[in-house]
Scaffold this motif. Structure first.
Motif, PDB file in Angstrom:
ATOM      1  N   GLY A  59      58.084  60.131  31.229  1.00 50.86           N
ATOM      2  CA  GLY A  59      59.475  59.731  31.398  1.00 50.86           C
ATOM      3  C   GLY A  59      60.285  60.007  30.153  1.00 50.86           C
ATOM      4  N   ASP A  60      61.537  59.516  30.144  1.00 51.39           N
ATOM      5  CA  ASP A  60      62.360  59.620  28.947  1.00 51.39           C
ATOM      6  C   ASP A  60      62.041  58.442  28.037  1.00 51.39           C
ATOM      7  N   SER A  61      62.717  58.377  26.902  1.00 55.49           N
ATOM      8  CA  SER A  61      62.334  57.417  25.866  1.00 55.49           C
ATOM      9  C   SER A  61      62.443  55.972  26.330  1.00 55.49           C
ATOM     10  N   PHE A  62      63.544  55.615  26.991  1.00 54.52           N
ATOM     11  CA  PHE A  62      63.711  54.217  27.374  1.00 54.52           C
ATOM     12  C   PHE A  62      62.804  53.844  28.544  1.00 54.52           C
ATOM     13  N   LYS A  63      62.661  54.730  29.513  1.00 59.73           N
ATOM     14  CA  LYS A  63      61.764  54.455  30.636  1.00 59.73           C
ATOM     15  C   LYS A  63      60.350  54.171  30.126  1.00 59.73           C
ATOM     16  N   LEU A  64      59.899  54.956  29.156  1.00 65.15           N
ATOM     17  CA  LEU A  64      58.548  54.768  28.642  1.00 65.15           C
ATOM     18  C   LEU A  64      58.407  53.453  27.889  1.00 65.15           C
ATOM     19  N   ALA A  65      59.439  53.078  27.128  1.00 64.65           N
ATOM     20  CA  ALA A  65      59.389  51.800  26.413  1.00 64.65           C
ATOM     21  C   ALA A  65      59.309  50.636  27.398  1.00 64.65           C
ATOM     22  N   ARG A  66      60.057  50.743  28.491  1.00 67.00           N
ATOM     23  CA  ARG A  66      60.006  49.690  29.525  1.00 67.00           C
ATOM     24  C   ARG A  66      58.662  49.697  30.238  1.00 67.00           C
ATOM     25  N   ASP A  67      58.108  50.882  30.472  1.00 65.44           N
ATOM     26  CA  ASP A  67      56.791  50.966  31.102  1.00 65.44           C
ATOM     27  C   ASP A  67      55.736  50.294  30.232  1.00 65.44           C
ATOM     28  N   ALA A  68      55.862  50.475  28.912  1.00 64.16           N
ATOM     29  CA  ALA A  68      54.919  49.839  28.005  1.00 64.16           C
ATOM     30  C   ALA A  68      55.039  48.326  28.079  1.00 64.16           C
ATOM     31  N   ALA A  69      56.283  47.818  28.130  1.00 64.15           N
ATOM     32  CA  ALA A  69      56.502  46.376  28.206  1.00 64.15           C
ATOM     33  C   ALA A  69      55.976  45.794  29.514  1.00 64.15           C
ATOM     34  N   ALA A  70      55.895  46.640  30.540  1.00 64.73           N
ATOM     35  CA  ALA A  70      55.410  46.178  31.838  1.00 64.73           C
ATOM     36  C   ALA A  70      53.887  46.160  31.931  1.00 64.73           C
ATOM     37  N   ARG A  71      53.223  46.538  30.847  1.00 63.68           N
ATOM     38  CA  ARG A  71      51.762  46.523  30.818  1.00 63.68           C
ATOM     39  C   ARG A  71      51.266  45.595  29.710  1.00 63.68           C
ATOM     40  N   PRO A  72      51.507  44.289  29.828  1.00 65.03           N
ATOM     41  CA  PRO A  72      51.184  43.341  28.751  1.00 65.03           C
ATOM     42  C   PRO A  72      49.688  43.211  28.473  1.00 65.03           C
ATOM     43  N   ASP A  73      48.843  43.647  29.407  1.00 67.59           N
ATOM     44  CA  ASP A  73      47.402  43.525  29.203  1.00 67.59           C
ATOM     45  C   ASP A  73      46.815  44.692  28.413  1.00 67.59           C
ATOM     46  N   ALA A  74      47.605  45.738  28.199  1.00 69.86           N
ATOM     47  CA  ALA A  74      47.114  46.892  27.436  1.00 69.86           C
ATOM     48  C   ALA A  74      47.144  46.565  25.950  1.00 69.86           C
TER      49      ALA A  74
END
Length: 395
Positions: free
Chosen positions: A83-98
């Protein structure tokens, strides 16, 4: 005649910026390249793909790999999401168990991911030298000096900072501290609409082209409503009267990739490919955007091509890795996709993330060694997150 043997040496001390550019000093808070420790596997190693798969499998759900659209194909292959920069940052935040977020992008993106993820998560940038020339065109010191200039001109109190996502954590924190918001290339108009509800003027950082194109193309302003603040000139190269008259105070920054496209590029491709649709990113110069058929963010470019009819022809003005990937993806649908310019134009710092760096970072994590962690200090994080949250709250 002067005796040169007795001449005294000049008492000139190199500035931190000069040392940085000469490669004699490293600054982990800067987007400029810094040393990347560790012995990388050789690029010629035929086992690199197998090693990446094995290390990623060993880490399992503990690792989440993000791949920006501009990354090499060899890296994108191992990304869990793209994705683009912000989409990826949000995707990371949506994976709290990683436990580990491996961000295959550039420095400011990894910072944003660290800001938006939990304290129990660690963000890794496979190569610390993967920076962003645009983000590096605005330092915290320069922006603080700009605010002083605006204060002296009597306009700081009615000016709202709006910073592009492609900026350092320090600039995002400045924005949050002064009541502003962050924007992406897809929501820049919404951010500017919000900012003009808060004040009379906007200080737009750090990409002048996105700010100008949004103001003129989407908000009905004129080019005369925009002035460019040059941090390398006294007072930004502007008079107090010019600052008072302006609605958009644009920072003198640009993307080194999108800034290469020219009006000649558009005219040439129309002659070379009859019936072509020209689709460009809003980080391009205003005259390029004005001459294009379609303008939009990276995600918009992808969606436009997905919806395009078979047999259509497209010239794309954005980073070459993405354009090539899209050309291959849609070749089977009889869509002709070419790069807008004949000159090869990769994002050089994005391309620093390659398979050897990815393998090294994954294998290090699998062995229990955290490398190249990107960590934003708590005060900077708090104000930067405030600016990001204002963007998330936009209608």
């Amino acid at each position: 005649m002067r005796d040169v043997t007795t001449a005294q040496p000049l008492d000139v001390q190199p500035t931190p910026l000069a040392l940085l550019l000469l490669g004699r000093q490293a600054d982990p808070r800067s987007e400029r390249g810094v040393e990347c420790p560790g012995d990388l596997p050789a690029p010629s190693d035929p086992d690199l793909v197998a090693r990446a798969r094995a290390a990623k499998a060993a880490l399992g759900e503990r690792v989440f790999v993000l791949g920006h659209h501009y990354q090499r194909d060899e890296v994108i292959e191992f990304a869990d999401v793209t994705g683009d920069s912000f989409k990826l940052a949000r995707d990371a935040a949506a994976r709290p168990d990683a436990e580990y977020i491996v961000f295959c992008g550039v420095h400011f993106m990894a910072e944003s991911a660290d800001i938006l993820t939990g304290d129990n998560q660690q963000v890794i940038l496979p190569d610390l030298a993967a920076g962003c020339s645009m983000a590096d065109m605005a330092t915290a010191e320069q922006v603080a000096e700009c605010w002083d200039v605006l204060t002296e001109a009597g306009v700081a109190g009615v000016t709202v900072p709006v910073s592009y996502m492609n900026s350092s954590a320090d600039i995002k924190a400045f924005t949050g501290r002064h009541g502003g918001t962050i924007c992406t290339s897809s929501n820049a108009k919404r951010a500017l609409d919000w900012a003009f509800e808060q004040g009379e003027k906007v200080l737009f950082l750090p990409d002048q082209h996105l700010g100008r194109n949004t103001a003129v193309r989407e908000m009905g302003m004129s080019l005369d409503d925009c002035v460019v603040y040059n941090p390398h000139k006294p007072g930004g190269g502007l008079t107090a009267e010019e600052l008072r008259a302006a609605k958009m105070i644009l920072w003198r920054g640009h993307c080194s990739v999108h800034g290469r496209f020219s009006l000649d590029s558009v005219n040439e491709v129309r002659e070379r490919v009859p019936g072509v649709n020209v689709l460009v990113h809003p980080e391009c110069k205003h005259e390029v955007v004005a001459a294009a058929d379609h303008v939009g963010s990276t995600e918009h470019i992808i969606k436009t091509l997905e919806a395009a009819p078979a047999g259509s022809k497209w010239a794309i003005g954005t980073e070459l890795n993405l354009v090539r990937r899209l050309a291959n993806r849609f070749a089977g649908e009889d869509k002709e996709i070419v790069f807008l310019d004949r000159t090869v134009c990769f994002c050089s710092t994005m391309n620093r993330i390659d398979l050897p760096h990815l393998v090294w970072s994954l294998e290090s994590l699998a062995a229990g060694k955290v490398v190249n962690r990107i960590q934003v200090d708590k005060e900077t994080e708090a104000y930067a997150k405030l600016a990001l949250e204002r963007m998330l709250a936009l209608p």
